[in-house]
Design a protein around this motif. Structure first.
Motif, short mmCIF file in Angstrom:
data_model
loop_
_atom_site.label_atom_id
_atom_site.label_comp_id
_atom_site.label_asym_id
_atom_site.label_seq_id
_atom_site.Cartn_x
_atom_site.Cartn_y
_atom_site.Cartn_z
N GLN A 77 37.39 86.25 100.64
CA GLN A 77 36.78 84.98 100.26
C GLN A 77 36.25 84.32 101.55
OE1 GLN A 77 36.28 83.52 97.35
NE2 GLN A 77 37.43 84.83 95.95
N VAL A 78 34.95 84.11 101.63
CA VAL A 78 34.34 83.61 102.86
C VAL A 78 34.85 82.21 103.18
CG1 VAL A 78 32.17 83.05 103.99
CG2 VAL A 78 32.31 85.03 102.48
N GLU A 79 34.88 81.32 102.18
CA GLU A 79 35.28 79.94 102.44
C GLU A 79 36.72 79.87 102.95
OE1 GLU A 79 35.27 75.57 100.22
OE2 GLU A 79 35.14 77.40 99.04
N GLN A 80 37.61 80.65 102.38
CA GLN A 80 39.01 80.64 102.79
C GLN A 80 39.15 81.08 104.24
OE1 GLN A 80 41.49 83.09 100.32
NE2 GLN A 80 43.28 82.88 101.60
N VAL A 81 38.46 82.14 104.64
CA VAL A 81 38.55 82.65 106.01
C VAL A 81 37.99 81.63 107.00
CG1 VAL A 81 37.65 84.42 107.56
CG2 VAL A 81 38.52 85.07 105.32
N LEU A 82 36.84 81.03 106.68
CA LEU A 82 36.21 80.11 107.63
C LEU A 82 36.99 78.79 107.75
CD1 LEU A 82 32.39 80.65 107.01
CD2 LEU A 82 33.96 81.84 108.52
N ARG A 83 37.56 78.32 106.65
CA ARG A 83 38.35 77.08 106.75
C ARG A 83 39.61 77.30 107.58
NH1 ARG A 83 36.14 73.03 104.33
NH2 ARG A 83 34.85 73.29 102.45
N ALA A 84 40.23 78.46 107.45
CA ALA A 84 41.38 78.77 108.30
C ALA A 84 40.97 78.81 109.76
CB ALA A 84 42.00 80.10 107.87
N LEU A 85 39.80 79.36 110.06
CA LEU A 85 39.30 79.39 111.42
C LEU A 85 39.09 77.99 111.97
CD1 LEU A 85 37.99 80.74 113.92
CD2 LEU A 85 35.81 80.65 112.68
N ILE A 86 38.42 77.12 111.19
CA ILE A 86 38.15 75.75 111.64
C ILE A 86 39.45 75.01 111.90
CG2 ILE A 86 37.17 73.53 110.92
CD1 ILE A 86 35.00 75.09 109.46
N ALA A 87 40.46 75.21 111.03
CA ALA A 87 41.74 74.56 111.23
C ALA A 87 42.39 75.02 112.54
CB ALA A 87 42.67 74.83 110.04
#
Length: 542
Positions: A390-400
Protein backbone atom coordinates in the motif's frame (compact mmCIF):
# COMPACT_ATOMS: atom_id res chain seq x y z
CA UNK A 1 -41.96 -8.83 35.19
CA UNK A 2 -42.08 -5.54 33.33
CA UNK A 3 -38.40 -5.76 32.42
CA UNK A 4 -38.79 -9.28 31.06
CA UNK A 5 -41.74 -8.13 28.93
CA UNK A 6 -39.67 -5.33 27.45
CA UNK A 7 -36.71 -7.58 26.73
CA UNK A 8 -38.83 -10.30 25.11
CA UNK A 9 -40.02 -8.12 22.25
CA UNK A 10 -37.05 -7.25 20.01
CA UNK A 11 -39.23 -7.97 16.99
CA UNK A 12 -41.64 -5.27 18.08
CA UNK A 13 -38.73 -2.85 18.33
CA UNK A 14 -37.78 -3.49 14.70
CA UNK A 15 -41.32 -3.55 13.35
CA UNK A 16 -42.25 -0.31 15.13
CA UNK A 17 -40.03 1.74 12.79
CA UNK A 18 -42.61 3.79 10.89
CA UNK A 19 -40.20 5.98 8.91
CA UNK A 20 -37.71 3.57 7.36
CA UNK A 21 -34.48 5.08 6.04
CA UNK A 22 -34.66 2.68 3.08
CA UNK A 23 -38.11 3.93 2.09
CA UNK A 24 -37.01 7.54 2.52
CA UNK A 25 -33.97 6.89 0.34
CA UNK A 26 -36.12 5.15 -2.27
CA UNK A 27 -38.58 8.05 -2.42
CA UNK A 28 -35.88 10.71 -2.51
CA UNK A 29 -33.84 8.88 -5.14
CA UNK A 30 -36.89 8.14 -7.26
CA UNK A 31 -38.05 11.77 -7.16
CA UNK A 32 -34.56 13.11 -7.87
CA UNK A 33 -33.87 10.60 -10.66
CA UNK A 34 -37.28 11.24 -12.22
CA UNK A 35 -36.86 15.00 -12.02
CA UNK A 36 -33.36 14.96 -13.45
CA UNK A 37 -34.26 12.36 -16.06
CA UNK A 38 -37.35 14.26 -17.15
CA UNK A 39 -35.35 17.49 -17.39
CA UNK A 40 -32.73 15.81 -19.58
CA UNK A 41 -35.47 14.11 -21.61
CA UNK A 42 -37.24 17.43 -22.18
CA UNK A 43 -33.98 19.03 -23.32
CA UNK A 44 -33.32 16.12 -25.70
CA UNK A 45 -36.89 16.20 -27.00
CA UNK A 46 -36.74 19.97 -27.55
CA UNK A 47 -33.45 19.62 -29.42
CA UNK A 48 -34.87 16.76 -31.48
CA UNK A 49 -38.02 18.81 -32.18
CA UNK A 50 -35.97 21.66 -33.60
CA UNK A 51 -34.04 19.32 -35.83
CA UNK A 52 -37.17 17.50 -37.02
CA UNK A 53 -39.00 20.80 -37.62
CA UNK A 54 -36.19 21.91 -39.93
CA UNK A 55 -35.78 18.52 -41.64
CA UNK A 56 -38.56 19.04 -44.27
CA UNK A 57 -36.88 22.25 -45.40
CA UNK A 58 -33.57 20.48 -45.86
CA UNK A 59 -35.13 17.50 -47.63
CA UNK A 60 -37.13 19.67 -50.03
CA UNK A 61 -34.14 21.88 -50.73
CA UNK A 62 -32.11 18.78 -51.63
CA UNK A 63 -34.97 17.43 -53.78
CA UNK A 64 -35.31 20.78 -55.54
CA UNK A 65 -31.62 20.72 -56.34
CA UNK A 66 -32.18 17.43 -58.17
CA UNK A 67 -35.43 18.26 -59.95
CA UNK A 68 -35.39 21.97 -60.86
CA UNK A 69 -33.04 21.66 -63.82
CA UNK A 70 -34.78 18.63 -65.45
CA UNK A 71 -38.21 20.15 -64.68
CA UNK A 72 -37.19 23.38 -66.43
CA UNK A 73 -35.97 21.42 -69.47
CA UNK A 74 -39.21 19.38 -69.58
CA UNK A 75 -41.41 22.49 -69.42
CA UNK A 76 -39.27 24.18 -72.06
CA UNK A 77 -39.82 21.13 -74.30
CA UNK A 78 -43.50 20.90 -73.25
CA UNK A 79 -43.11 17.15 -72.74
CA UNK A 80 -46.05 16.29 -70.42
CA UNK A 81 -45.17 12.59 -70.35
CA UNK A 82 -41.73 13.25 -68.95
CA UNK A 83 -43.28 15.73 -66.52
CA UNK A 84 -45.61 13.01 -65.20
CA UNK A 85 -42.68 10.63 -64.84
CA UNK A 86 -40.68 13.27 -62.99
CA UNK A 87 -43.50 13.96 -60.54
CA UNK A 88 -44.12 10.25 -60.10
CA UNK A 89 -40.49 9.86 -59.14
CA UNK A 90 -40.78 12.70 -56.63
CA UNK A 91 -43.48 10.74 -54.78
CA UNK A 92 -40.84 8.19 -53.88
CA UNK A 93 -40.00 10.68 -51.17
CA UNK A 94 -42.46 9.37 -48.51
CA UNK A 95 -43.08 12.82 -47.06
CA UNK A 96 -44.43 14.33 -50.34
CA UNK A 97 -48.22 14.21 -50.60
CA UNK A 98 -48.74 16.37 -53.69
CA UNK A 99 -46.50 17.62 -56.54
CA UNK A 100 -47.37 19.82 -59.51
CA UNK A 101 -45.75 21.59 -62.44
CA UNK A 102 -47.70 24.58 -63.73
CA UNK A 103 -46.99 26.86 -66.69
CA UNK A 104 -46.28 30.53 -66.38
CA UNK A 105 -49.86 31.35 -67.36
CA UNK A 106 -51.14 29.42 -64.27
CA UNK A 107 -52.17 26.46 -66.37
CA UNK A 108 -51.60 23.03 -64.82
CA UNK A 109 -49.03 21.13 -66.85
CA UNK A 110 -48.70 17.93 -64.73
CA UNK A 111 -49.44 16.82 -61.19
CA UNK A 112 -49.33 13.81 -58.87
CA UNK A 113 -50.82 13.26 -55.39
CA UNK A 114 -51.69 10.65 -52.80
CA UNK A 115 -53.71 10.49 -49.59
CA UNK A 116 -52.42 11.94 -46.34
CA UNK A 117 -51.00 9.40 -43.90
CA UNK A 118 -53.18 8.52 -40.91
CA UNK A 119 -52.47 7.30 -37.38
CA UNK A 120 -53.28 7.76 -33.70
CA UNK A 121 -50.50 10.33 -33.36
CA UNK A 122 -51.76 12.43 -36.29
CA UNK A 123 -53.57 15.13 -34.22
CA UNK A 124 -50.59 15.69 -31.94
CA UNK A 125 -48.18 15.75 -34.88
CA UNK A 126 -50.36 18.31 -36.72
CA UNK A 127 -50.43 20.56 -33.62
CA UNK A 128 -46.63 20.50 -33.44
CA UNK A 129 -45.60 20.68 -37.11
CA UNK A 130 -48.74 21.69 -38.98
CA UNK A 131 -50.71 19.42 -41.31
CA UNK A 132 -48.79 20.14 -44.52
CA UNK A 133 -46.13 22.45 -45.88
CA UNK A 134 -45.89 23.92 -49.39
CA UNK A 135 -42.64 24.51 -51.25
CA UNK A 136 -42.60 26.47 -54.55
CA UNK A 137 -39.78 27.13 -56.99
CA UNK A 138 -39.93 29.07 -60.29
CA UNK A 139 -38.75 27.30 -63.42
CA UNK A 140 -36.52 29.23 -65.85
CA UNK A 141 -35.47 28.63 -69.43
CA UNK A 142 -31.70 28.51 -69.21
CA UNK A 143 -31.44 27.69 -72.94
CA UNK A 144 -32.52 31.19 -74.02
CA UNK A 145 -30.19 34.15 -74.18
CA UNK A 146 -32.31 35.96 -71.68
CA UNK A 147 -33.52 34.16 -68.54
CA UNK A 148 -37.26 33.69 -68.86
CA UNK A 149 -39.64 32.21 -66.27
CA UNK A 150 -41.48 29.21 -67.71
CA UNK A 151 -43.61 28.04 -64.80
CA UNK A 152 -43.56 26.80 -61.23
CA UNK A 153 -42.72 23.57 -59.36
CA UNK A 154 -44.86 22.85 -56.28
CA UNK A 155 -44.32 20.22 -53.56
CA UNK A 156 -46.76 19.70 -50.67
CA UNK A 157 -45.17 17.83 -47.74
CA UNK A 158 -47.19 15.69 -45.31
CA UNK A 159 -45.49 16.56 -41.97
CA UNK A 160 -46.85 13.43 -40.29
CA UNK A 161 -44.01 11.47 -41.87
CA UNK A 162 -41.58 13.46 -39.68
CA UNK A 163 -43.89 14.01 -36.70
CA UNK A 164 -44.58 10.30 -36.24
CA UNK A 165 -40.86 9.49 -36.02
CA UNK A 166 -40.32 12.40 -33.61
CA UNK A 167 -43.18 11.40 -31.30
CA UNK A 168 -42.08 7.76 -31.22
CA UNK A 169 -38.54 8.80 -30.29
CA UNK A 170 -39.86 11.17 -27.63
CA UNK A 171 -41.98 8.38 -26.14
CA UNK A 172 -39.01 6.02 -26.05
CA UNK A 173 -36.90 8.71 -24.39
CA UNK A 174 -39.49 9.29 -21.65
CA UNK A 175 -39.99 5.56 -21.06
CA UNK A 176 -36.22 5.07 -20.87
CA UNK A 177 -36.03 7.84 -18.27
CA UNK A 178 -38.72 6.23 -16.13
CA UNK A 179 -37.02 2.84 -16.38
CA UNK A 180 -33.62 4.35 -15.48
CA UNK A 181 -35.08 6.15 -12.46
CA UNK A 182 -36.77 2.99 -11.21
CA UNK A 183 -33.68 0.84 -11.75
CA UNK A 184 -31.41 3.39 -10.03
CA UNK A 185 -33.77 3.68 -7.06
CA UNK A 186 -34.06 -0.09 -6.61
CA UNK A 187 -30.29 -0.50 -6.89
CA UNK A 188 -29.62 2.18 -4.27
CA UNK A 189 -32.31 0.72 -2.03
CA UNK A 190 -30.68 -2.71 -2.23
CA UNK A 191 -27.20 -1.28 -1.54
CA UNK A 192 -28.52 0.81 1.38
CA UNK A 193 -30.35 -2.20 2.78
CA UNK A 194 -27.26 -4.42 2.63
CA UNK A 195 -24.76 -1.81 3.85
CA UNK A 196 -26.84 0.10 6.43
CA UNK A 197 -30.33 -1.21 7.22
CA UNK A 198 -29.46 -4.83 7.92
CA UNK A 199 -26.41 -4.04 10.11
CA UNK A 200 -28.46 -1.43 12.00
CA UNK A 201 -31.30 -3.91 12.60
CA UNK A 202 -28.70 -6.42 13.81
CA UNK A 203 -27.30 -3.90 16.31
CA UNK A 204 -30.81 -2.85 17.43
CA UNK A 205 -31.70 -6.51 17.98
CA UNK A 206 -28.56 -7.02 20.08
CA UNK A 207 -29.37 -3.95 22.19
CA UNK A 208 -32.96 -5.10 22.70
CA UNK A 209 -31.74 -8.47 24.01
CA UNK A 210 -29.36 -7.00 26.61
CA UNK A 211 -30.29 -8.24 30.10
CA UNK A 212 -29.95 -5.20 32.36
CA UNK A 213 -29.82 -7.47 35.42
CA UNK A 214 -26.52 -8.94 34.17
CA UNK A 215 -24.89 -6.22 32.06
CA UNK A 216 -21.39 -7.53 32.71
CA UNK A 217 -22.10 -10.47 30.38
CA UNK A 218 -23.79 -8.41 27.64
CA UNK A 219 -21.84 -7.63 24.48
CA UNK A 220 -23.15 -6.38 21.16
CA UNK A 221 -22.30 -8.27 18.00
CA UNK A 222 -20.33 -6.28 15.45
CA UNK A 223 -21.80 -6.79 11.93
CA UNK A 224 -19.41 -8.41 9.50
CA UNK A 225 -17.58 -5.97 7.26
CA UNK A 226 -18.28 -2.92 9.48
CA UNK A 227 -15.20 -2.90 11.67
CA UNK A 228 -14.11 0.50 10.32
CA UNK A 229 -17.55 2.05 9.76
CA UNK A 230 -19.77 4.20 11.98
CA UNK A 231 -21.80 1.10 12.88
CA UNK A 232 -18.69 -0.69 14.07
CA UNK A 233 -17.69 2.39 16.08
CA UNK A 234 -21.17 2.47 17.67
CA UNK A 235 -20.88 -1.18 18.65
CA UNK A 236 -17.40 -0.72 20.10
CA UNK A 237 -18.39 2.35 22.12
CA UNK A 238 -21.48 0.55 23.46
CA UNK A 239 -19.39 -2.46 24.40
CA UNK A 240 -16.93 -0.15 26.13
CA UNK A 241 -19.76 1.32 28.22
CA UNK A 242 -21.03 -2.17 29.07
CA UNK A 243 -17.51 -3.17 30.01
CA UNK A 244 -17.21 -0.12 32.27
CA UNK A 245 -20.50 -1.02 34.00
CA UNK A 246 -19.28 -4.58 34.51
CA UNK A 247 -15.99 -3.41 36.01
CA UNK A 248 -17.78 -1.03 38.38
CA UNK A 249 -20.14 -3.76 39.65
CA UNK A 250 -17.29 -6.18 40.08
CA UNK A 251 -15.29 -3.65 42.11
CA UNK A 252 -18.25 -2.90 44.37
CA UNK A 253 -18.98 -6.59 45.02
CA UNK A 254 -15.42 -7.60 45.87
CA UNK A 255 -13.18 -4.60 46.61
CA UNK A 256 -10.29 -6.56 48.07
CA UNK A 257 -10.29 -9.21 45.32
CA UNK A 258 -10.62 -6.54 42.63
CA UNK A 259 -7.73 -4.55 44.06
CA UNK A 260 -5.44 -7.56 44.09
CA UNK A 261 -6.36 -8.56 40.54
CA UNK A 262 -5.95 -4.97 39.40
CA UNK A 263 -2.53 -4.70 41.05
CA UNK A 264 -1.32 -8.01 39.59
CA UNK A 265 -2.62 -7.15 36.10
CA UNK A 266 -1.03 -3.72 36.30
CA UNK A 267 2.35 -5.06 37.33
CA UNK A 268 2.19 -7.63 34.54
CA UNK A 269 1.18 -4.96 32.05
CA UNK A 270 4.01 -2.68 33.13
CA UNK A 271 6.46 -5.54 32.84
CA UNK A 272 5.21 -6.42 29.34
CA UNK A 273 5.36 -2.79 28.19
CA UNK A 274 8.82 -2.35 29.68
CA UNK A 275 10.03 -5.52 27.97
CA UNK A 276 8.45 -4.44 24.66
CA UNK A 277 10.07 -1.03 25.00
CA UNK A 278 13.46 -2.56 25.75
CA UNK A 279 13.16 -4.83 22.72
CA UNK A 280 12.10 -1.89 20.56
CA UNK A 281 15.11 0.15 21.72
CA UNK A 282 17.39 -2.79 20.90
CA UNK A 283 15.82 -3.12 17.45
CA UNK A 284 16.25 0.62 16.95
CA UNK A 285 19.93 0.37 17.81
CA UNK A 286 20.34 -2.54 15.40
CA UNK A 287 18.57 -0.55 12.65
CA UNK A 288 20.91 2.36 13.40
CA UNK A 289 23.98 0.16 12.93
CA UNK A 290 22.65 -1.20 9.62
CA UNK A 291 21.87 2.28 8.28
CA UNK A 292 25.34 3.61 9.15
CA UNK A 293 26.96 0.73 7.20
CA UNK A 294 25.14 1.75 3.97
CA UNK A 295 26.50 4.88 2.27
CA UNK A 296 23.44 5.42 0.13
CA UNK A 297 21.26 5.47 3.28
CA UNK A 298 23.62 7.68 5.30
CA UNK A 299 20.91 10.32 5.58
CA UNK A 300 18.92 8.05 7.92
CA UNK A 301 21.83 7.85 10.37
CA UNK A 302 21.14 11.38 11.57
CA UNK A 303 17.53 10.48 12.28
CA UNK A 304 18.31 7.90 14.94
CA UNK A 305 19.26 10.48 17.59
CA UNK A 306 16.09 12.44 16.83
CA UNK A 307 13.90 9.34 17.13
CA UNK A 308 15.64 8.37 20.37
CA UNK A 309 14.89 11.85 21.72
CA UNK A 310 11.26 11.50 20.59
CA UNK A 311 11.03 8.14 22.37
CA UNK A 312 12.74 9.50 25.51
CA UNK A 313 9.97 12.03 26.17
CA UNK A 314 7.05 9.54 26.50
CA UNK A 315 9.42 7.12 28.24
CA UNK A 316 10.22 9.72 30.91
CA UNK A 317 6.53 10.42 31.41
CA UNK A 318 5.88 6.66 31.68
CA UNK A 319 8.58 6.33 34.35
CA UNK A 320 7.02 9.20 36.29
CA UNK A 321 3.55 7.65 35.97
CA UNK A 322 4.93 4.30 37.17
CA UNK A 323 6.44 5.97 40.25
CA UNK A 324 3.15 7.74 41.07
CA UNK A 325 1.24 4.51 40.54
CA UNK A 326 3.58 2.58 42.83
CA UNK A 327 3.17 5.19 45.57
CA UNK A 328 -0.61 5.08 45.18
CA UNK A 329 -0.69 1.29 45.48
CA UNK A 330 1.57 1.35 48.56
CA UNK A 331 -0.72 3.91 50.21
CA UNK A 332 -3.77 1.83 49.33
CA UNK A 333 -2.24 -1.34 50.79
CA UNK A 334 -1.18 0.42 53.98
CA UNK A 335 -4.62 1.94 54.59
CA UNK A 336 -6.33 -1.31 53.74
CA UNK A 337 -4.07 -3.29 56.09
CA UNK A 338 -4.62 -0.74 58.86
CA UNK A 339 -8.37 -0.92 58.18
CA UNK A 340 -8.53 2.87 57.89
CA UNK A 341 -9.58 2.87 54.24
CA UNK A 342 -12.78 4.80 53.66
CA UNK A 343 -14.97 4.68 50.58
CA UNK A 344 -13.94 8.21 49.57
CA UNK A 345 -10.24 7.41 50.02
CA UNK A 346 -10.65 4.19 48.06
CA UNK A 347 -12.43 6.07 45.26
CA UNK A 348 -9.77 8.82 45.20
CA UNK A 349 -6.88 6.35 45.19
CA UNK A 350 -8.58 4.26 42.54
CA UNK A 351 -9.11 7.34 40.35
CA UNK A 352 -5.49 8.39 40.83
CA UNK A 353 -4.30 4.89 39.93
CA UNK A 354 -6.56 4.87 36.86
CA UNK A 355 -5.19 8.25 35.69
CA UNK A 356 -1.60 7.07 36.20
CA UNK A 357 -2.32 3.85 34.34
CA UNK A 358 -3.90 5.70 31.44
CA UNK A 359 -0.95 8.09 31.27
CA UNK A 360 1.44 5.13 31.39
CA UNK A 361 -0.40 3.22 28.63
CA UNK A 362 -0.75 6.29 26.37
CA UNK A 363 2.95 7.20 26.57
CA UNK A 364 4.12 3.62 26.15
CA UNK A 365 1.89 3.30 23.09
CA UNK A 366 3.24 6.60 21.76
CA UNK A 367 6.82 5.41 22.22
CA UNK A 368 6.05 2.05 20.62
CA UNK A 369 4.36 3.79 17.67
CA UNK A 370 7.41 6.03 17.10
CA UNK A 371 9.73 3.05 17.21
CA UNK A 372 7.44 1.02 14.93
CA UNK A 373 7.23 3.76 12.27
CA UNK A 374 10.97 4.34 12.29
CA UNK A 375 11.67 0.60 12.26
CA UNK A 376 9.34 0.09 9.29
CA UNK A 377 11.05 2.86 7.35
CA UNK A 378 14.50 1.55 8.22
CA UNK A 379 13.61 -2.02 7.22
CA UNK A 380 12.04 -0.84 3.94
CA UNK A 381 15.06 1.22 2.96
CA UNK A 382 17.57 -1.49 3.77
CA UNK A 383 15.58 -4.13 1.90
CA UNK A 384 15.31 -4.21 -1.88
CA UNK A 385 12.82 -7.08 -1.93
CA UNK A 386 9.99 -6.77 -4.41
CA UNK A 387 6.49 -6.93 -2.90
CA UNK A 388 2.88 -5.79 -3.24
CA UNK A 389 2.37 -2.83 -0.89
CA UNK A 390 0.00 0.00 0.00
CA UNK A 391 1.72 3.19 -1.19
CA UNK A 392 0.03 5.55 1.28
CA UNK A 393 0.86 3.35 4.27
CA UNK A 394 4.56 3.10 3.33
CA UNK A 395 4.96 6.83 2.65
CA UNK A 396 3.16 7.95 5.82
CA UNK A 397 5.42 5.71 7.89
CA UNK A 398 8.41 7.31 6.15
CA UNK A 399 7.17 10.87 6.85
CA UNK A 400 6.59 9.99 10.51
CA UNK A 401 10.15 8.63 10.80
CA UNK A 402 11.56 11.84 9.28
CA UNK A 403 9.80 14.03 11.85
CA UNK A 404 13.00 14.63 13.90
CA UNK A 405 14.54 16.23 10.79
CA UNK A 406 11.52 18.06 9.39
CA UNK A 407 10.63 19.68 12.72
CA UNK A 408 13.97 21.51 12.72
CA UNK A 409 12.72 23.74 9.88
CA UNK A 410 9.86 23.28 10.90
CA UNK A 411 7.86 21.80 8.02
CA UNK A 412 5.26 19.04 7.86
CA UNK A 413 5.18 17.33 4.42
CA UNK A 414 1.65 17.19 2.99
CA UNK A 415 0.81 13.80 1.42
CA UNK A 416 -2.11 13.31 -0.99
CA UNK A 417 -2.47 9.73 -2.16
CA UNK A 418 -5.51 7.85 -3.53
CA UNK A 419 -6.85 5.45 -0.93
CA UNK A 420 -6.06 1.84 -1.79
CA UNK A 421 -3.29 2.67 -4.32
CA UNK A 422 -1.01 -0.38 -4.57
CA UNK A 423 2.25 -1.08 -6.35
CA UNK A 424 4.14 -4.30 -7.02
CA UNK A 425 7.62 -2.87 -6.81
CA UNK A 426 10.48 -2.12 -4.37
CA UNK A 427 9.03 -0.28 -1.34
CA UNK A 428 12.48 0.19 0.19
CA UNK A 429 13.81 1.94 -2.91
CA UNK A 430 10.70 4.14 -3.14
CA UNK A 431 11.04 5.28 0.49
CA UNK A 432 14.74 5.96 -0.03
CA UNK A 433 13.94 8.17 -3.04
CA UNK A 434 11.33 10.19 -1.15
CA UNK A 435 13.51 10.43 1.99
CA UNK A 436 16.36 11.90 -0.05
CA UNK A 437 14.03 14.46 -1.66
CA UNK A 438 12.59 15.53 1.71
CA UNK A 439 16.01 15.76 3.38
CA UNK A 440 17.34 17.71 0.39
CA UNK A 441 14.54 20.27 0.86
CA UNK A 442 15.01 20.40 4.65
CA UNK A 443 18.77 21.01 4.41
CA UNK A 444 18.97 23.29 1.38
CA UNK A 445 15.67 25.02 0.60
CA UNK A 446 14.19 26.90 3.55
CA UNK A 447 16.90 29.12 4.97
CA UNK A 448 15.00 32.30 3.99
CA UNK A 449 11.45 30.92 3.89
CA UNK A 450 9.07 32.04 6.67
CA UNK A 451 6.34 29.55 5.77
CA UNK A 452 8.04 26.40 4.40
CA UNK A 453 5.90 23.92 2.48
CA UNK A 454 6.46 20.43 1.04
CA UNK A 455 3.71 18.86 -1.07
CA UNK A 456 3.68 15.23 -2.23
CA UNK A 457 0.85 14.18 -4.54
CA UNK A 458 0.32 10.77 -6.17
CA UNK A 459 -2.17 9.78 -8.83
CA UNK A 460 -2.84 6.80 -11.06
CA UNK A 461 -2.34 7.11 -14.82
CA UNK A 462 -3.06 3.83 -16.56
CA UNK A 463 -0.32 1.35 -15.67
CA UNK A 464 1.84 4.05 -14.06
CA UNK A 465 1.87 6.04 -10.84
CA UNK A 466 2.73 9.75 -11.02
CA UNK A 467 4.51 11.19 -7.97
CA UNK A 468 4.58 14.99 -7.88
CA UNK A 469 7.00 16.52 -5.34
CA UNK A 470 7.18 20.29 -4.72
CA UNK A 471 8.58 22.71 -2.15
CA UNK A 472 8.43 26.51 -1.91
CA UNK A 473 12.08 26.97 -1.03
CA UNK A 474 14.82 29.05 -2.61
CA UNK A 475 14.85 27.08 -5.85
CA UNK A 476 17.84 26.29 -8.08
CA UNK A 477 19.58 28.91 -10.26
CA UNK A 478 19.43 28.25 -13.99
CA UNK A 479 23.21 27.82 -14.18
CA UNK A 480 23.07 24.86 -11.76
CA UNK A 481 19.99 23.01 -12.98
CA UNK A 482 21.88 20.81 -15.43
CA UNK A 483 24.25 19.62 -12.68
CA UNK A 484 21.97 18.73 -9.77
CA UNK A 485 22.00 15.00 -10.65
CA UNK A 486 25.77 14.84 -11.01
CA UNK A 487 27.54 12.76 -8.33
CA UNK A 488 29.34 14.76 -5.62
CA UNK A 489 27.84 18.05 -6.79
CA UNK A 490 26.66 20.09 -3.78
CA UNK A 491 26.38 23.71 -2.70
CA UNK A 492 26.72 22.72 1.00
CA UNK A 493 30.01 20.83 1.00
CA UNK A 494 31.30 22.86 3.94
CA UNK A 495 28.15 22.06 5.90
CA UNK A 496 28.37 18.29 5.53
CA UNK A 497 26.73 17.81 2.14
CA UNK A 498 28.10 14.84 0.16
CA UNK A 499 26.50 15.63 -3.22
CA UNK A 500 25.19 12.08 -3.61
CA UNK A 501 21.55 12.54 -2.53
CA UNK A 502 19.96 13.55 -5.87
CA UNK A 503 22.35 11.38 -7.86
CA UNK A 504 21.15 8.39 -5.83
CA UNK A 505 17.54 9.51 -6.43
CA UNK A 506 18.07 9.64 -10.21
CA UNK A 507 19.78 6.23 -10.35
CA UNK A 508 17.17 4.55 -8.14
CA UNK A 509 14.24 5.95 -10.15
CA UNK A 510 15.62 5.14 -13.59
CA UNK A 511 17.43 1.88 -12.85
CA UNK A 512 15.84 0.23 -9.83
CA UNK A 513 12.22 1.38 -10.25
CA UNK A 514 12.23 1.49 -14.06
CA UNK A 515 10.70 4.99 -14.09
CA UNK A 516 11.31 8.50 -15.38
CA UNK A 517 12.33 11.63 -13.47
CA UNK A 518 11.73 15.23 -14.55
CA UNK A 519 12.98 18.33 -12.73
CA UNK A 520 12.11 22.02 -12.98
CA UNK A 521 12.80 25.04 -10.79
CA UNK A 522 12.80 28.82 -10.70
CA UNK A 523 14.84 30.92 -8.25
CA UNK A 524 12.66 31.82 -5.28
CA UNK A 525 9.83 29.45 -6.37
CA UNK A 526 11.07 26.11 -5.06
CA UNK A 527 11.72 22.85 -6.89
CA UNK A 528 9.41 20.45 -8.73
CA UNK A 529 10.24 16.77 -9.24
CA UNK A 530 7.87 14.68 -11.36
CA UNK A 531 8.30 10.89 -11.18
CA UNK A 532 6.54 8.40 -13.45
CA UNK A 533 6.79 4.88 -12.00
CA UNK A 534 5.34 1.60 -13.32
CA UNK A 535 2.80 0.07 -10.94
CA UNK A 536 4.10 -3.38 -11.88
CA UNK A 537 7.89 -3.42 -11.77
CA UNK A 538 9.36 -4.84 -15.01
CA UNK A 539 11.48 -7.96 -14.78
CA UNK A 540 14.75 -6.04 -15.13
CA UNK A 541 14.01 -4.07 -11.92
CA UNK A 542 13.25 -7.06 -9.76
Amino acid sequence: MMRRAERSAPGQTLSSVSHSLSRRLLRSTLVLALGLGLLISVLLVVQDYRQVAAQPDRDMQALAGLTLEPASAIVFALDSKLAEELLKGSLKQPAIQFSRISLNRGERFAERQRDLQSGALRPLSDSLFGRTREYRWPLYAEQLAEREELGELLFVVDTFHYGKVFLERALLTLLGTLFYALLLSLTLLWVFSVQVSRPLFSVIGSIAQVDMDCPEQARLHEPQGHADSEIGLLVRLTNQHLQAIALTLEQLRAAESSLKQYSDALESKVAERTLALSQSVEQLQQAQSQLIESEKLAALGGLVAGVAHEVNTPLGIAVTATSVLSETLDSLRQQFTAQTLTSQQFSDLLAQASDSTQMLVNNLQRAARLVRDFKQTAVDQVSEARSQFQVEQVLRALIASLHPETRKVPVEPLLECPSGLQMNSLPGVLTQVLANLILNSVRHAFADQAAPLIEIRLQEQGEHVLLDYRDNGCGVPESLRERIFEPFFTTKRGSGGSGLGLNIVYNLVTRKLGGKLEFSSQPGQGVHFRLSLPRELPAFGA
